[in-house]
Structures are given as structure tokens and as C-alpha cells.
Design an enzyme around this catalytic site. Structure first.
Site: not given
Length: 520
Positions: A447, A451, A467
Site C-alpha cells: 500500500w 501511494y 486501501d
């Protein structure tokens, strides 16, 4: 060989471009340039001079193509202000190679120590010099050296017009190794003495340097600044949203040629003109092209909404779940960053906590490890901690700030990798290699890597499948299923993510969903 734009098979495309030129449609700004044979000048589609006759127009995708054909840049619409970028595609591997090479040549941060050579560029892309030149010319119609020369000259042209920097400093900042070479290149290409571009009203020493930047509409300025405002670090950033001239300001520290340059920037948005007026401190004059590139990435000014929205609109509904992207959110951009290391640290701090809590931790970290800086602007007095400063930090010193042990280890490992040069975080970095290196560090999972890919590496197809809010929107409970369903939005999944976060897909979704990850 002639550039593809001049092939007779593209007559319909040229007619569409002429229609956009007549309408002065800002959505096509930077997507093509018009060479006017009667004047020898090339212009942006938004140029406000009288529209030339159709038979006097030649159309080019790149400014470098227009210059290679013998046209000079318009002094009124100023092609150097046009948004950059070429549409990213999954269709043609050779086209991707050519566009990646152009992207590296466009990015001053990609070559911090010396001017790029074709040998170095080819080695970085993993191909031979000959193959790179052949592919580049086949897809873009110019040689890599001609493309690089145009980029440097247009960068110098902008600084000559908008600032009062000495010509020698402009030549060096634009990538020329000597004033003699700069003057020779400028006069041979533009048949002008560089000093003729000086204009009244340029920013004076002590007031900062001011330049203009453009974007293709639509751009939702309010949503963009709201994103930054909810995450700003006190002392480092300041946002003034709403009103006729919203602003974003922050402190900056940039390294170039082994030297650190510190100062500040202030961006004023003018939606009526599809532009930003960027003011930077005099202390950043030597790295102004680098600052401009970072700011363009920060606000995603080079995005092409027409291409992105066309793709997302065609695949707006995910068949398995019935979830649909809100078509009213066409002006959303993917926020970038000024410093990749800073954003990576802030992403780690934000793992599995609220945005407000992450802001608090970032403020404490900045006050403890960031250097003070004078800006003359209230509330802007601190630089975000450098990788070297955090690499020297201890577990105990981070723990005193309220940072939990897992995040402590991640921040220290990240800082040491960046400080040692083992990890490079910037738009010119290889996305796959950078993500793999990030995930090899303790406390950084898929994750966080995705990002960072969205906001630092500028990957338009990044997708943080872990997410929770994305999974809820798609009606699934696993990252694997979210990843499978997201394929309909490729290659623009980063923009789909921003729309999902903005539209609040479910009533039970977190208010700030991107801070809650299930995999890190």
C-alpha cells in the site's frame, strides 16, 4: 525523416487541430504547436494573435519538431509556458521507450551532476545508443539531442523573459556549460540576441523571482488545495483556499551539483487564465528550472484531462460491483510532491492512522529534526528533515515524538537508504525498481509503495489495492479482488483512486480513506 505530423494520412487530424486553434481551446494547449509558414513562427493553440490562414499552417506534436522544421517560438504566446507531457500508453513498447527517454530529458533532477549524454541516457534505459536514436526519431520525429536542445533553449527563454537573472546564470541553470555555447545556440536557433527578450516588470532581486506556468483545463483548484490543506505540515506549508486568487506556499531544500539550495515558493492560481504564477526566493535562482519541474509535478500541471477522462468515462462502471466513477470529478489531479523523501516519510507516518494524527507526527518530526529557514512569510520557518538528519536519529528520539516502533524502523531504514544513495525517489526513477526497493525496507508494504508511486514516482497507473475505502467502494474484501476489478481503469488508475476518495463511495467509508491500509 519528416515528423509524423506532416504525413498526408493525418489530414483529418490537422483539420481538428486547426479547429482547436481557431477556438483557442486551452484543453489542447501543449498537445500540438502550429508553425505559420508566412511568419516563420510557431505558436500554442491558445495564442491570441490573429488566426492564420489554413494553408499557412503546419502542425507539430513537439516544440522540438517545429524548431527542427525552421520555426521560431512566438514571443507572445510563449511555447515554453505550455503544459508538457505525452499521453502514456500500454500499447506500444517502443513508444513507451521514446516517451520515457523524453521524460528523462525533461527532468532536471534526473541529471543532477552533469548534462545527460546519449550514452548515459541509453544505459539508463537499458538499450544501445543506436537503438535509442532510432526509436526516438521514429516516434517523435527529432533526435534526442535536438529534443534536449529545444528544452534547454525554451527553459532559458522563460527565465530571460520572466526574471532579471544575469544571462550567465540563466545559461548555466538551463543546462549550458558556458555562456559562449548558450549565445551561439540561442542566436542560431532563434536569430535573436538573448538580451532582446528582457521585459519590464520582471521580478527584482530581494522580491523573489516570478514565472508563469500553465495547465490544460479542467483543473479543480479547490479540490487540489483542499487535499494539501488537510495534510499540511505547520512551519513547512501554508494554504489559502477560496477567493479569487488561492495560494499554496512552502519551504524548499533542493540538492544540485553537490550543493544544497534552500528557500521558499509561493504559487498563486488563476483559474480564469488556466495558469499559476510561481514566485520563488532569490536563493533558489540557480535551481529555478528544477523548482519549476517539481512544482509542475506537485500540482500535476502536465496532465491531459481529455485523454484521461475519455478512458475513465468509457470504463466508468465496474461490472462486478456496479460501482461507477463520478463523471463530475473530471478536474481532479493526482497531487505530487516537492521532495520524494519527505512524501515517503509522511506516507509512513500516515499508515493506519487518521490524517490529523499523521499531521501531528509530521509537525513534531519537523520541529525536532528540521532546520530553521527564513522566508519572511508568517508560519513558514522550517524545512522538512533531510534524509541525512533522520538517518542520524535514534529509535528513542523518534519514540519520544509518539511514533510507534514499526514506523521508527521504517523511517530510519528509509532515511539511510536515501542518504546512502541506494534508493532514489523522484519522477525519473524506475517505478518497478523503486517500489521493489521500498518494499524491501522494514515496515513498508504494497500500500505504501503504491501511494508513493502515485505521488512521488508520478505513475499514472498506481493502485493501492489494500486501501480499505477502495475495497468497500468496489464491494470486495481483498486486495486481490480490488486489483482485478481495477483493470478497467488502466492506464489511469491513479486518477480513478483520487475520484473514489473524493466522491466518498459509501456512507461508512472513512473520511480520509487513504490513511487506512490493510497490508502495511
Amino acid at each position: 525523416m519528416p515528423p509524423p505530423e506532416q504525413d498526408s494520412s493525418n489530414t483529418l487530424l490537422d483539420e481538428a487541430r486547426y479547429a482547436a486553434l481557431r477556438a483557442r481551446d486551452a484543453r489542447f494547449d501543449g498537445n500540438f504547436f502550429t508553425g505559420v509558414t508566412s511568419t516563420g513562427i510557431y505558436c500554442r493553440p491558445v495564442c491570441k494573435v490573429r488566426v492564420p490562414r489554413r494553408e499557412n499552417c503546419r502542425f507539430f506534436t513537439l516544440a522540438a519538431q517545429a524548431e527542427q522544421a525552421g520555426f521560431r517560438p512566438c514571443l507572445r504566446c510563449r511555447p515554453e509556458l505550455a503544459p508538457g507531457g505525452v499521453a502514456w500508453s500500454l500499447q506500444d513498447a517502443s513508444a513507451i521507450l521514446a516517451h520515457q527517454a523524453a521524460r528523462l530529458l525533461d527532468d532536471p533532477a534526473a541529471w543532477p551532476e552533469a548534462a545527460p549524454s546519449m550514452t548515459a541516457l541509453a544505459a539508463r534505459l537499458g538499450v544501445s545508443d543506436r537503438h535509442l536514436r532510432r526509436i526516438f526519431e521514429a516516434h517523435l520525429g527529432v533526435s534526442p539531442l535536438a529534443y534536449l536542445q529545444t528544452r534547454r533553449l525554451l527553459s532559458a527563454k522563460q527565465l530571460l523573459t520572466d526574471t532579471d537573472l544575469p544571462v550567465t546564470r540563466i545559461a548555466l541553470a538551463s543546462g549550458f556549460r558556458s555562456l559562449r555555447r548558450f549565445n551561439s545556440a540561442f542566436q542560431s536557433h532563434y536569430r535573436l540576441n538573448p538580451t532582446r527578450l528582457r521585459r519590464e516588470g520582471a521580478a527584482r532581486e530581494g522580491q523573489g523571482l516570478s514565472v508563469r506556468l500553465a495547465w490544460r483545463p479542467p483543473l479543480d483548484v479547490d479540490a487540489l488545495l483542499a487535499f494539501f490543506a488537510s495534510r499540511l505540515v505547520e512551519g513547512v506549508e501554508a494554504v489559502s483556499a477560496g477567493g479569487p486568487a488561492p495560494t499554496y506556499a512552502r519551504t524548499i531544500a533542493l540538492s544540485s551539483d553537490g550543493r544544497m539550495h534552500t528557500g521558499w515558493m509561493l504559487a498563486r492560481f488563476d483559474a480564469s487564465r488556466n495558469g499559476v504564477t510561481l514566485q520563488v526566493s532569490d536563493s533558489l535562482a540557480e535551481v529555478l528550472p528544477l523548482v519549476i519541474a517539481r512544482v509542475r509535478a506537485l500540482f500535476d500541471l502536465d496532465a491531459d484531462p481529455a485523454v484521461i477522462n475519455a478512458c475513465l468515462s468509457q470504463a466508468a462502471t465496474v461490472a462486478d460491483s456496479g460501482f461507477a466513477l463520478d463523471k463530475r470529478l473530471k478536474g481532479l489531479r493526482v497531487p505530487g510532491c516537492i521532495d520524494g523523501f519527505e512524501l515517503a516519510v509522511r506516507a509512513v507516518l500516515g499508515q493506519q492512522i487518521t490524517v490529523a494524527a499523521a499531521r501531528t507526527l509530521a509537525r513534531r518530526l519537523t520541529q525536532r529534526f528540521g532546520d530553521p529557514v527564513h522566508t519572511g512569510m508568517p508560519g513558514l520557518d522550517r524545512l522538512f528533515p533531510s534524509a541525512a538528519a533522520l538517518a542520524r536519529a535514534t529509535v528513542d528520539s523518534l519514540g519520544e515524538l509518539g511514533i510507534v516502533r514499526q514506523r521508527q524502523q521504517a523511517i530510519l531504514a528509509l532515511a539511510r537508504a536515501v542518504a546512502d544513495g541506494q534508493l532514489v525517489l523522484g519522477s525519473a526513477a524506475d517505478v518497478g525498481a523503486a517500489c521493489a526497493a521500498l518494499k524491501a525496507l522494514p515496515g513498508i508494504g504494497e500500500w505504501t509503495a503504491q501511494y508513493i508511486a502515485m505521488r512521488v514516482l508520478r505513475d499514472p497507473d498506481a493502485f493501492p489495492a489494500g486501501d480499505v475505502a477502495l475495497q468497500r467502494a468496489l464491494g470486495v474484501t481483498s486486495a486481490k479482488e480490488a486489483e482485478r476489478l481495477s483493470q478497467v481503469w488502466r492506464p489511469w488508475r491513479s486518477y480513478a483512486v483520487l475520484r473514489i476518495w473524493q466522491q466518498g463511495p459509501l456512507s461508512k467509508a472513512p473520511k480520509n480513506p487513504e490513511t487506512i491500509a490493510s497490508t502495511d
